[in-house]
Write a protein that holds these residues in place. Structure first.
Motif, short mmCIF file in Angstrom:
data_model
loop_
_atom_site.label_atom_id
_atom_site.label_comp_id
_atom_site.label_asym_id
_atom_site.label_seq_id
_atom_site.Cartn_x
_atom_site.Cartn_y
_atom_site.Cartn_z
N TYR A 23 27.49 27.91 0.86
CA TYR A 23 28.90 27.89 0.49
C TYR A 23 29.26 29.27 -0.05
CZ TYR A 23 33.25 26.80 -1.93
OH TYR A 23 34.55 26.81 -2.36
N VAL A 24 30.14 29.96 0.67
CA VAL A 24 30.55 31.31 0.28
C VAL A 24 31.97 31.20 -0.26
CG1 VAL A 24 30.87 33.68 1.08
CG2 VAL A 24 29.19 32.20 2.22
N ASP A 25 32.10 31.41 -1.58
CA ASP A 25 33.41 31.30 -2.22
C ASP A 25 33.90 32.72 -2.50
OD1 ASP A 25 35.55 30.97 -3.91
OD2 ASP A 25 34.54 29.59 -5.29
N GLY A 26 34.68 33.24 -1.56
CA GLY A 26 35.12 34.63 -1.63
C GLY A 26 36.03 34.93 -2.80
N GLU A 27 36.84 33.94 -3.19
CA GLU A 27 37.79 34.17 -4.27
C GLU A 27 37.09 34.25 -5.63
OE1 GLU A 27 40.93 34.96 -3.97
OE2 GLU A 27 40.75 34.77 -1.80
N GLN A 28 36.15 33.32 -5.86
CA GLN A 28 35.48 33.25 -7.17
C GLN A 28 34.20 34.09 -7.21
OE1 GLN A 28 36.84 31.41 -9.69
NE2 GLN A 28 38.51 30.90 -8.31
N GLY A 29 33.76 34.61 -6.03
CA GLY A 29 32.51 35.36 -6.01
C GLY A 29 31.31 34.46 -6.26
N ARG A 30 31.31 33.29 -5.56
CA ARG A 30 30.19 32.34 -5.72
C ARG A 30 29.46 32.19 -4.40
NH1 ARG A 30 31.60 26.55 -7.58
NH2 ARG A 30 33.41 26.94 -6.26
N LEU A 31 28.14 32.06 -4.46
CA LEU A 31 27.34 31.75 -3.27
C LEU A 31 26.36 30.64 -3.64
CD1 LEU A 31 26.26 32.24 -0.37
CD2 LEU A 31 24.85 34.09 -1.33
N LEU A 32 26.41 29.52 -2.91
CA LEU A 32 25.51 28.40 -3.16
C LEU A 32 24.71 28.11 -1.90
CD1 LEU A 32 28.16 25.90 -4.71
CD2 LEU A 32 26.85 27.67 -5.92
N TYR A 33 23.41 27.84 -2.05
CA TYR A 33 22.60 27.33 -0.94
C TYR A 33 22.37 25.84 -1.21
CZ TYR A 33 20.99 32.22 0.02
OH TYR A 33 20.90 33.56 0.29
N ARG A 34 22.86 24.98 -0.35
CA ARG A 34 22.76 23.53 -0.54
C ARG A 34 23.16 23.13 -1.96
NH1 ARG A 34 20.66 20.50 3.68
NH2 ARG A 34 19.33 21.58 5.18
N GLY A 35 24.16 23.82 -2.48
CA GLY A 35 24.71 23.49 -3.80
C GLY A 35 24.12 24.29 -4.94
N TYR A 36 22.98 24.93 -4.74
CA TYR A 36 22.33 25.67 -5.84
C TYR A 36 22.85 27.10 -5.91
CZ TYR A 36 18.99 21.80 -5.66
OH TYR A 36 18.41 20.56 -5.66
N ARG A 37 23.12 27.57 -7.15
CA ARG A 37 23.65 28.93 -7.34
C ARG A 37 22.63 30.00 -6.97
NH1 ARG A 37 25.88 26.06 -11.56
NH2 ARG A 37 23.98 26.29 -12.77
N GLY A 39 22.16 32.98 -8.13
CA GLY A 39 21.51 33.62 -9.29
C GLY A 39 20.33 32.78 -9.78
N ASP A 40 20.48 31.44 -9.78
CA ASP A 40 19.40 30.56 -10.24
C ASP A 40 18.24 30.58 -9.25
OD1 ASP A 40 21.05 29.95 -12.30
OD2 ASP A 40 21.62 27.96 -11.58
N LEU A 41 18.58 30.63 -7.95
CA LEU A 41 17.52 30.64 -6.93
C LEU A 41 16.69 31.93 -7.02
CD1 LEU A 41 19.55 29.10 -3.98
CD2 LEU A 41 17.60 28.04 -5.16
N TYR A 47 11.23 33.21 -1.80
CA TYR A 47 11.78 33.10 -0.45
C TYR A 47 11.21 31.88 0.30
CZ TYR A 47 13.18 34.25 4.30
OH TYR A 47 13.70 34.19 5.57
N PRO A 48 9.90 31.63 0.29
CA PRO A 48 9.41 30.43 0.99
C PRO A 48 10.05 29.14 0.46
CG PRO A 48 7.60 31.93 0.61
CD PRO A 48 8.77 32.49 -0.15
N ALA A 49 10.24 29.04 -0.86
CA ALA A 49 10.87 27.83 -1.43
C ALA A 49 12.31 27.71 -0.97
CB ALA A 49 10.81 27.88 -2.96
N VAL A 50 13.02 28.85 -0.92
CA VAL A 50 14.43 28.85 -0.50
C VAL A 50 14.54 28.53 0.99
CG1 VAL A 50 16.40 30.40 -0.13
CG2 VAL A 50 15.30 30.27 -2.38
N ALA A 51 13.66 29.11 1.80
CA ALA A 51 13.68 28.83 3.24
C ALA A 51 13.44 27.34 3.47
CB ALA A 51 12.62 29.68 3.96
N ASN A 52 12.47 26.80 2.75
CA ASN A 52 12.15 25.37 2.90
C ASN A 52 13.33 24.50 2.48
OD1 ASN A 52 10.07 23.30 3.45
ND2 ASN A 52 10.40 22.82 1.29
#
Ligand code: ACO
Length: 364
Positions: A23-37, A39-41, A47-52
């Protein structure tokens, strides 16, 4: 021949897919992978955990993945390339050659995605060594993917901080919605073509300088600036010439790119950052100020490439390897989109508005 249907150059604003991945939120400057922020990832994942996570939807922070073996046919192909070949061309060729050695059945699977994502770092490292007259190094299965890539590239195990910094870069580069290369991968998949073809096509799309080519140019521009005192004058002169500042602006982000924020932290905490990092942060401040003064309506902010540059230099990569390293990181997202596209497939086939001559007879 009139056609009043709406036409959007560059498909800007056109929704062409549904995705549960990024989820790329251009207005708020947010990027989520499957809902997770993002910065937290970066902070808590690898990388292997994120790819999985992208492939399966499951979060397992301890998930490991080593780099893959190179089939003999791929090695032969890489050896046949000229040493002057661009690393992106070598990577695209290697993925294509790998595909020819596999039985990649439809539909594409997480196992196929895993195999290709593990293979490509070995292929890029092998090409980098072959062109330097060195022998490729076999994967070390005890190393996690990014550490393994650096080992196969350099011949020595990276220290933990270096591996961690490049891993963070891979995490922020893993996925970014329906950008040009990901769209390319989905278009190819929609014809029921295979995963290797989709990724080879995606690498071709990423090769263009408007998409994946900026970090090496960032380094070049920072060197051109030379000193903090010269920054404002250099920025103004560059813009007066009608040139773009590399590492600024984005089709989607109107706010500060969250990937740039995450990589800035990584760059500033590196043990061996490049000596020009302080200059880069000073140039960034000046550039943001001047861009806002000149065109307050445009909202041009720092993008990911600006801080990718010091991280990639800091871990010891040469600038000509930057675009291909970005491609390695994006394998996770491309292949996740391929799996998602295949799971609910419809051939992607937009229309063009015809603006050529009206029907007419051939000249006699
Ligand atoms: N420096 C100066 N002016 C800029 C910049 C920049 N970096 N980016 C955009 N502008 C200007 C353009 O010249 C244009 O002005 P004009 O209408 O007078 O010609 C206006 O802002 C709007 O720009 P667009 O071209 O419409 O922006 P678009 O969404 O097409 O482009 C892009 C986005 C390609 C990233 C652009 O901002 C750019 O070229 N940036 C520099 C290269 C870069 O950093 N690329 C990496 C992007 S991140 C990634 O791909 C992972």
């Amino acid at each position: 021949m009139t056609d009043d249907r709406p036409y959007s150059p560059g498909l800007e604003g056109v929704v062409a897919a549904e995705t549960g991945l990024g989820y790329v939120d251009g207005e708020q400057g947010r990027l989520l992978y499957r809902g997770y922020r993002i910065g937290d990832l970066v902070e808590h994942g690898t990388y292997p955990a994120v790819a999985n996570l992208l492939w399966t939807g499951d979060w397992d922070a301890g998930h490991r993945m080593a780099t893959g073996e190179l089939p003999e046919g791929v090695l032969k192909t890489l050896r046949a390339l000229p040493a002057t070949a661009k690393p992106m061309d070598a990577l695209r060729t290697a993925v294509s050659a790998w595909g020819a050695t596999q039985e990649l059945a439809w539909p594409p699977t997480a196992e196929q995605a895993r195999a290709l994502t593990a293979f490509s770092p070995s292929a890029l490292a092998a090409f980098a060594r072959i062109r330097a007259g060195q022998e490729p190094i076999a994967p070390d299965p005890s190393l996690n993917l990014v550490e393994g890539f650096l080992y196969q590239l350099k011949g020595t195990r990276p220290d933990a901080g270096t591996a961690r910094a490049l891993d963070a870069y891979f995490v922020v580069g893993a996925e970014h919605g329906l950008n040009a290369s990901t769209f390319t991968a989905r278009v190819i998949t929609s014809t029921r073509s295979d995963l290797a073809s989709a990724v080879a096509g995606a690498i071709g799309a990423l090769k263009g300088p408007l998409h994946g080519g900026a970090p090496s140019e960032v380094v070049e521009q920072i060197h051109q600036v030379g000193s903090v005192e010269r920054a404002e004058q250099w920025v103004n002169e560059t813009l007066d010439k009608g040139e773009r500042l590399m590492g600024f602006g984005h089709r989607v982000y109107r706010a500060y790119d969250p990937r740039a924020a995450a990589l800035r932290k990584v760059a500033e905490s590196m043990e061996h950052p490049p000596e020009w990092l302080a200059l880069a942060t000073a140039v960034e401040d000046v550039a943001l100020k001047v861009l806002a003064e000149r065109h307050p309506e445009r909202a041009l902010k720092t993008n990911v490439e600006f801080y990718a540059a010091p991280v990639l230099m800091g871990v010891g990569l040469t600038p000509d390897l930057f675009p291909a390293t970005f491609a390695l990181a994006r394998h996770a997202g491309w292949t996740a989109h391929v799996i998602e596209q295949a799971a609910d497939n419809r051939l992607i086939r937009p229309d063009a508005r015809y603006i050529g001559p009206a029907e007419r007879d051939l000249p006699s």
